[in-house]
Design a protein around this motif. Structure first.
Motif, PDB file in Angstrom:
ATOM      1  N   UNK A 280     -40.046 -27.146  -5.274  1.00 32.64           N
ATOM      2  CA  UNK A 280     -41.038 -28.129  -5.172  1.00 32.64           C
ATOM      3  C   UNK A 280     -41.654 -28.355  -6.340  1.00 32.64           C
ATOM      4  N   UNK A 281     -42.606 -29.382  -6.554  1.00 31.06           N
ATOM      5  CA  UNK A 281     -43.405 -29.702  -7.833  1.00 31.06           C
ATOM      6  C   UNK A 281     -44.755 -29.173  -7.438  1.00 31.06           C
ATOM      7  N   UNK A 282     -45.289 -28.426  -8.662  1.00 25.73           N
ATOM      8  CA  UNK A 282     -46.600 -28.008  -8.541  1.00 25.73           C
ATOM      9  C   UNK A 282     -47.536 -28.792  -9.626  1.00 25.73           C
ATOM     10  N   UNK A 283     -48.602 -29.147  -9.117  1.00 26.12           N
ATOM     11  CA  UNK A 283     -49.376 -30.324  -9.995  1.00 26.12           C
ATOM     12  C   UNK A 283     -50.569 -29.633 -10.125  1.00 26.12           C
ATOM     13  N   UNK A 284     -50.934 -29.599 -11.564  1.00 29.76           N
ATOM     14  CA  UNK A 284     -51.886 -28.696 -11.978  1.00 29.76           C
ATOM     15  C   UNK A 284     -52.633 -29.345 -13.133  1.00 29.76           C
ATOM     16  N   UNK A 285     -54.006 -30.258 -12.867  1.00 27.06           N
ATOM     17  CA  UNK A 285     -54.489 -31.123 -13.865  1.00 27.06           C
ATOM     18  C   UNK A 285     -53.281 -32.110 -14.447  1.00 27.06           C
ATOM     19  N   UNK A 286     -53.102 -31.705 -15.791  1.00 26.15           N
ATOM     20  CA  UNK A 286     -52.105 -32.860 -16.366  1.00 26.15           C
ATOM     21  C   UNK A 286     -50.579 -32.608 -16.419  1.00 26.15           C
ATOM     22  N   UNK A 287     -50.650 -31.126 -15.851  1.00 30.67           N
ATOM     23  CA  UNK A 287     -49.363 -30.755 -16.007  1.00 30.67           C
ATOM     24  C   UNK A 287     -48.499 -30.521 -14.798  1.00 30.67           C
ATOM     25  N   UNK A 288     -47.075 -31.027 -14.739  1.00 29.32           N
ATOM     26  CA  UNK A 288     -46.275 -30.822 -13.601  1.00 29.32           C
ATOM     27  C   UNK A 288     -44.979 -29.729 -13.817  1.00 29.32           C
ATOM     28  N   UNK A 289     -44.864 -28.737 -12.972  1.00 28.95           N
ATOM     29  CA  UNK A 289     -43.851 -27.786 -13.373  1.00 28.95           C
ATOM     30  C   UNK A 289     -43.344 -27.741 -12.037  1.00 28.95           C
ATOM     31  N   UNK A 290     -41.765 -27.348 -12.093  1.00 29.65           N
ATOM     32  CA  UNK A 290     -40.978 -27.233 -11.041  1.00 29.65           C
ATOM     33  C   UNK A 290     -40.712 -25.651 -10.478  1.00 29.65           C
ATOM     34  N   UNK A 291     -41.319 -25.334  -9.323  1.00 33.03           N
ATOM     35  CA  UNK A 291     -41.262 -23.958  -8.618  1.00 33.03           C
ATOM     36  C   UNK A 291     -40.095 -23.942  -7.768  1.00 33.03           C
ATOM     37  N   UNK A 292     -39.693 -22.406  -7.773  1.00 35.71           N
ATOM     38  CA  UNK A 292     -38.487 -21.997  -6.777  1.00 35.71           C
ATOM     39  C   UNK A 292     -39.064 -20.934  -6.316  1.00 35.71           C
ATOM     40  N   UNK A 293     -38.971 -20.755  -4.793  1.00 41.26           N
ATOM     41  CA  UNK A 293     -39.298 -19.675  -4.254  1.00 41.26           C
ATOM     42  C   UNK A 293     -38.118 -19.054  -3.248  1.00 41.26           C
ATOM     43  N   UNK A 294     -37.797 -18.048  -3.501  1.00 39.98           N
ATOM     44  CA  UNK A 294     -36.585 -17.207  -2.402  1.00 39.98           C
ATOM     45  C   UNK A 294     -37.623 -16.918  -1.189  1.00 39.98           C
ATOM     46  N   UNK A 295     -36.956 -17.277  -0.192  1.00 40.54           N
ATOM     47  CA  UNK A 295     -37.877 -16.996   0.999  1.00 40.54           C
ATOM     48  C   UNK A 295     -36.967 -16.049   1.831  1.00 40.54           C
ATOM     49  N   UNK A 296     -35.715 -15.802   1.637  1.00 41.06           N
ATOM     50  CA  UNK A 296     -34.962 -14.682   2.524  1.00 41.06           C
ATOM     51  C   UNK A 296     -33.443 -15.184   2.744  1.00 41.06           C
ATOM     52  N   UNK A 297     -32.905 -13.938   3.520  1.00 39.16           N
ATOM     53  CA  UNK A 297     -31.422 -14.290   3.802  1.00 39.16           C
ATOM     54  C   UNK A 297     -31.524 -14.494   5.284  1.00 39.16           C
ATOM     55  N   UNK A 298     -30.625 -15.411   5.744  1.00 43.79           N
ATOM     56  CA  UNK A 298     -30.304 -15.841   7.044  1.00 43.79           C
ATOM     57  C   UNK A 298     -28.805 -15.356   7.474  1.00 43.79           C
ATOM     58  N   UNK A 299     -28.824 -14.422   8.628  1.00 46.61           N
ATOM     59  CA  UNK A 299     -27.102 -14.174   9.304  1.00 46.61           C
ATOM     60  C   UNK A 299     -26.672 -15.361   9.671  1.00 46.61           C
ATOM     61  N   UNK A 300     -25.432 -15.726   9.350  1.00 50.08           N
ATOM     62  CA  UNK A 300     -24.797 -16.905   9.645  1.00 50.08           C
ATOM     63  C   UNK A 300     -23.624 -16.632  10.140  1.00 50.08           C
ATOM     64  N   UNK A 301     -23.579 -17.161  11.709  1.00 47.65           N
ATOM     65  CA  UNK A 301     -22.442 -16.932  12.521  1.00 47.65           C
ATOM     66  C   UNK A 301     -21.228 -18.072  12.427  1.00 47.65           C
ATOM     67  N   UNK A 302     -21.937 -19.445  12.266  1.00 49.34           N
ATOM     68  CA  UNK A 302     -21.408 -20.511  12.386  1.00 49.34           C
ATOM     69  C   UNK A 302     -21.451 -20.922  10.622  1.00 49.34           C
TER      70      UNK A 302
END
Length: 233
Positions: free
Chosen positions: A185-207
């Motif tokens: 997502x884009x993080x807006x802070x005053x006059x700055x815009x930065x791209x942030x990425x967060x790892x939220x976990x692993x999902x077990x996949x059968x299909x």
């Protein structure tokens, strides 16, 4: 006939007159006596004037000591996780070869920190049967810390509203297909815009077909409380 004021121990079934019985209980001799005893006890506890003052002081000392032990154990867990270091080795005993980074840090702290020194002394002298240094408490602390971090990450994502997801599948050592889910997502802070990425976990996949991957992704995003309509990629 149920005596007045005995609502707490004799029970009551005449609910049509419960208001009157509660009022009777509130002004009963037993309740007033017990309330006065509690007020007196609370006052003496605050003034440190109880009969079991020594035992109470010992309890507070042990409580504070365990609190300090736990704070340091949590700090070790956070340090090892932050630096992506392995926790355990080939055994789980203090001062044994190959016991891993977690116990190794405990051994190092024992040389300088009096709280850990006393904790280790009690362990080595068999004065403690539960000492919270095993793999189960490590795993539980890792899980609890991860849950709190995830809550904060999701809170931040919701505040920024719009997001994209990055998915990737790979089998683990047991050949179970796992999918990583990353939110961008884009993080807006005053006059700055930065791209942030967060790892939220692993999902077990059968299909692993497109429909299966789509369904499990949507289900996971809903569990996070993220609006699907806010997804932009």
């Amino acid at each position: 006939m149920i005596s007045k004021g005995k609502l707490g121990d004799e029970g009551y079934s005449d609910w049509h007159h419960d208001t009157n019985r509660v009022k009777e209980h509130e002004i009963s001799l037993d309740r007033l006596t017990n309330r006065n005893k509690w007020f007196d006890m609370r006052k003496r506890l605050n003034l440190n004037e109880t009969i079991d003052k020594v035992q109470y002081e010992q309890f507070k000392k042990e409580r504070d000591c365990w609190k300090q032990v736990f704070l340091q154990i949590i700090a070790i867990v956070k340090f090892l996780a932050k630096h992506n270091l392995a926790f355990r080795g080939s055994n789980e005993k203090l001062y044994k070869k190959g016991n891993g980074n977690f116990l190794g840090v405990i051994e190092m702290l024992e040389e300088f920190d009096p709280v850990i020194k006393e904790h280790v002394r009690q362990i080595t002298n068999d004065e403690l049967h539960v000492y919270y240094l095993g793999h189960m408490i490590q795993n539980e602390l890792i899980f609890l810390i991860a849950q709190e971090i995830k809550k904060e990450l999701i809170k931040t994502i919701k505040e920024e509203k719009y997001y994209s997801v990055i998915l990737d599948c790979t089998p683990d050592s047991s050949h179970q297909e796992q999918m990583t889910i990353i939110v961008r997502y884009l993080k807006l802070s005053y006059n700055f815009v930065t791209v942030e990425e967060f790892f939220l976990g692993f999902l077990n996949v059968d299909d692993t077909f497109r429909k299966g991957l789509f369904d499990i992704t949507i289900e996971e995003l809903k569990s996070f409380g993220l609006e699907i309509d806010d997804m932009r990629g």
